[in-house]
Design a protein around this motif. Structure first.
Motif, PDB file in Angstrom:
ATOM      1  N   SER A  24     -62.208  33.939  74.252  1.00 24.13           N
ATOM      2  CA  SER A  24     -62.286  32.476  74.130  1.00 24.13           C
ATOM      3  C   SER A  24     -62.066  31.806  75.484  1.00 24.13           C
ATOM      4  O   SER A  24     -62.704  30.792  75.782  1.00 24.13           O
ATOM      5  CB  SER A  24     -61.292  31.959  73.093  1.00 24.13           C
ATOM      6  OG  SER A  24     -59.966  32.143  73.514  1.00 24.13           O
ATOM      7  N   MET A  25     -61.189  32.368  76.298  1.00 25.88           N
ATOM      8  CA  MET A  25     -61.009  31.826  77.658  1.00 25.88           C
ATOM      9  C   MET A  25     -62.313  31.965  78.455  1.00 25.88           C
ATOM     10  O   MET A  25     -62.694  31.057  79.180  1.00 25.88           O
ATOM     11  CB  MET A  25     -59.889  32.564  78.391  1.00 25.88           C
ATOM     12  CG  MET A  25     -58.507  32.207  77.946  1.00 25.88           C
ATOM     13  SD  MET A  25     -58.026  30.563  78.461  1.00 25.88           S
ATOM     14  CE  MET A  25     -57.921  30.763  80.211  1.00 25.88           C
ATOM     15  N   TYR A  26     -62.972  33.103  78.313  1.00 33.97           N
ATOM     16  CA  TYR A  26     -64.219  33.334  79.043  1.00 33.97           C
ATOM     17  C   TYR A  26     -65.289  32.332  78.635  1.00 33.97           C
ATOM     18  O   TYR A  26     -66.041  31.852  79.467  1.00 33.97           O
ATOM     19  CB  TYR A  26     -64.729  34.754  78.794  1.00 33.97           C
ATOM     20  CG  TYR A  26     -63.971  35.852  79.509  1.00 33.97           C
ATOM     21  CD1 TYR A  26     -62.674  35.658  79.971  1.00 33.97           C
ATOM     22  CD2 TYR A  26     -64.532  37.092  79.702  1.00 33.97           C
ATOM     23  CE1 TYR A  26     -61.988  36.670  80.610  1.00 33.97           C
ATOM     24  CE2 TYR A  26     -63.862  38.111  80.344  1.00 33.97           C
ATOM     25  CZ  TYR A  26     -62.587  37.889  80.797  1.00 33.97           C
ATOM     26  OH  TYR A  26     -61.914  38.884  81.439  1.00 33.97           O
ATOM     27  N   PHE A  28     -64.761  29.242  76.833  1.00 34.11           N
ATOM     28  CA  PHE A  28     -64.388  27.830  76.840  1.00 34.11           C
ATOM     29  C   PHE A  28     -63.724  27.356  78.128  1.00 34.11           C
ATOM     30  O   PHE A  28     -63.510  26.156  78.299  1.00 34.11           O
ATOM     31  CB  PHE A  28     -63.478  27.524  75.648  1.00 34.11           C
ATOM     32  CG  PHE A  28     -64.120  27.845  74.330  1.00 34.11           C
ATOM     33  CD1 PHE A  28     -65.303  27.229  73.951  1.00 34.11           C
ATOM     34  CD2 PHE A  28     -63.575  28.785  73.480  1.00 34.11           C
ATOM     35  CE1 PHE A  28     -65.919  27.528  72.747  1.00 34.11           C
ATOM     36  CE2 PHE A  28     -64.172  29.092  72.270  1.00 34.11           C
ATOM     37  CZ  PHE A  28     -65.346  28.456  71.905  1.00 34.11           C
ATOM     38  N   ASN A  29     -63.376  28.267  79.004  1.00 34.63           N
ATOM     39  CA  ASN A  29     -62.766  27.903  80.277  1.00 34.63           C
ATOM     40  C   ASN A  29     -63.469  28.663  81.402  1.00 34.63           C
ATOM     41  O   ASN A  29     -62.830  29.254  82.269  1.00 34.63           O
ATOM     42  CB  ASN A  29     -61.271  28.219  80.238  1.00 34.63           C
ATOM     43  CG  ASN A  29     -60.479  27.421  81.222  1.00 34.63           C
ATOM     44  OD1 ASN A  29     -61.024  26.594  81.949  1.00 34.63           O
ATOM     45  ND2 ASN A  29     -59.185  27.662  81.262  1.00 34.63           N
ATOM     46  N   TYR A  30     -64.789  28.632  81.350  1.00 30.28           N
ATOM     47  CA  TYR A  30     -65.617  29.448  82.235  1.00 30.28           C
ATOM     48  C   TYR A  30     -65.310  29.212  83.716  1.00 30.28           C
ATOM     49  O   TYR A  30     -65.203  30.166  84.487  1.00 30.28           O
ATOM     50  CB  TYR A  30     -67.101  29.194  81.964  1.00 30.28           C
ATOM     51  CG  TYR A  30     -67.995  29.901  82.959  1.00 30.28           C
ATOM     52  CD1 TYR A  30     -68.267  31.245  82.807  1.00 30.28           C
ATOM     53  CD2 TYR A  30     -68.521  29.222  84.054  1.00 30.28           C
ATOM     54  CE1 TYR A  30     -69.058  31.918  83.731  1.00 30.28           C
ATOM     55  CE2 TYR A  30     -69.316  29.890  84.975  1.00 30.28           C
ATOM     56  CZ  TYR A  30     -69.577  31.229  84.803  1.00 30.28           C
ATOM     57  OH  TYR A  30     -70.345  31.889  85.723  1.00 30.28           O
ATOM     58  N   GLU A  31     -65.191  27.965  84.125  1.00 29.08           N
ATOM     59  CA  GLU A  31     -65.012  27.658  85.551  1.00 29.08           C
ATOM     60  C   GLU A  31     -63.769  28.330  86.120  1.00 29.08           C
ATOM     61  O   GLU A  31     -63.813  28.921  87.200  1.00 29.08           O
ATOM     62  CB  GLU A  31     -64.957  26.144  85.772  1.00 29.08           C
ATOM     63  CG  GLU A  31     -66.272  25.445  85.523  1.00 29.08           C
ATOM     64  CD  GLU A  31     -67.400  25.969  86.397  1.00 29.08           C
ATOM     65  OE1 GLU A  31     -67.166  26.270  87.584  1.00 29.08           O
ATOM     66  OE2 GLU A  31     -68.525  26.094  85.874  1.00 29.08           O
ATOM     67  N   GLU A  32     -62.662  28.248  85.399  1.00 26.30           N
ATOM     68  CA  GLU A  32     -61.419  28.859  85.873  1.00 26.30           C
ATOM     69  C   GLU A  32     -61.523  30.384  85.907  1.00 26.30           C
ATOM     70  O   GLU A  32     -61.087  31.029  86.862  1.00 26.30           O
ATOM     71  CB  GLU A  32     -60.251  28.431  84.987  1.00 26.30           C
ATOM     72  CG  GLU A  32     -58.913  28.929  85.477  1.00 26.30           C
ATOM     73  CD  GLU A  32     -57.784  28.458  84.585  1.00 26.30           C
ATOM     74  OE1 GLU A  32     -56.765  29.179  84.544  1.00 26.30           O
ATOM     75  OE2 GLU A  32     -57.897  27.399  83.943  1.00 26.30           O
ATOM     76  N   VAL A  33     -62.116  30.951  84.861  1.00 24.58           N
ATOM     77  CA  VAL A  33     -62.271  32.403  84.794  1.00 24.58           C
ATOM     78  C   VAL A  33     -63.214  32.887  85.897  1.00 24.58           C
ATOM     79  O   VAL A  33     -62.936  33.888  86.568  1.00 24.58           O
ATOM     80  CB  VAL A  33     -62.760  32.841  83.396  1.00 24.58           C
ATOM     81  CG1 VAL A  33     -63.084  34.327  83.367  1.00 24.58           C
ATOM     82  CG2 VAL A  33     -61.726  32.501  82.339  1.00 24.58           C
ATOM     83  N   GLN A  35     -63.782  31.487  88.719  1.00 29.05           N
ATOM     84  CA  GLN A  35     -63.058  31.347  89.992  1.00 29.05           C
ATOM     85  C   GLN A  35     -62.103  32.533  90.205  1.00 29.05           C
ATOM     86  O   GLN A  35     -62.014  33.079  91.305  1.00 29.05           O
ATOM     87  CB  GLN A  35     -62.293  30.032  89.977  1.00 29.05           C
ATOM     88  CG  GLN A  35     -61.820  29.558  91.309  1.00 29.05           C
ATOM     89  CD  GLN A  35     -61.208  28.168  91.179  1.00 29.05           C
ATOM     90  OE1 GLN A  35     -60.409  27.910  90.281  1.00 29.05           O
ATOM     91  NE2 GLN A  35     -61.595  27.270  92.069  1.00 29.05           N
ATOM     92  N   THR A  36     -61.429  32.938  89.141  1.00 27.62           N
ATOM     93  CA  THR A  36     -60.535  34.096  89.220  1.00 27.62           C
ATOM     94  C   THR A  36     -61.317  35.369  89.509  1.00 27.62           C
ATOM     95  O   THR A  36     -60.899  36.185  90.342  1.00 27.62           O
ATOM     96  CB  THR A  36     -59.728  34.248  87.917  1.00 27.62           C
ATOM     97  OG1 THR A  36     -58.970  33.059  87.687  1.00 27.62           O
ATOM     98  CG2 THR A  36     -58.798  35.435  87.974  1.00 27.62           C
TER      99      THR A  36
END
Length: 118
Positions: A24-26, A28-33, A35-36
């Motif tokens: 779900s992080m991958y 719904f929070n694509y930009e942060e992931v 970047q990591t």
């Protein structure tokens, strides 16, 4: 035997929650992931395919069918966690403990599952 079965489902349940959270992080929070991933030296274009593979692998494991596909799913998760652990550890970002917990959960689920199924 009943205790091992309970431990199997606890380990598998916690592992499933970890994978669902990760996928779900991958998504719904694509930009942060992404970047990591870039900071760790990995291409960001693997984020979505990896999320899909995590969900598919989880589906295979939870389907409770034996066979080679289940073995491959466990192997894929194991290698994913090992590589994530070393990527975070070598970059000294302090995020390696999540991968270590993942390794423990996937190994527990795998070996307890071998014992509770004939």
């Amino acid at each position: 035997m009943k205790t091992k079965k309970i431990l199997y489902w606890v380990a598998t349940g916690l592992f499933s929650l970890l994978m669902l959270f990760s996928a779900s992080m991958y998504f719904f929070n694509y930009e942060e992931v992404a970047q990591t991933f870039t900071k760790l030296g990995h291409p960001s274009y693997v984020v979505y395919p990896l999320a899909v593979l995590k969900l598919l692998g989880l589906g295979v494991i939870l389907s409770n069918r034996g066979g080679a596909l289940k073995e491959w799913a466990y192997a894929g998760f194991f290698f994913n966690f090992v590589l994530a652990f070393f990527a975070h550890f070598m970059n000294n970002d302090g995020e390696h403990m999540g991968a270590l917990i993942g390794i423990i959960l996937v190994l527990s689920s795998y070996f307890l599952g071998k014992q509770v199924r004939p």
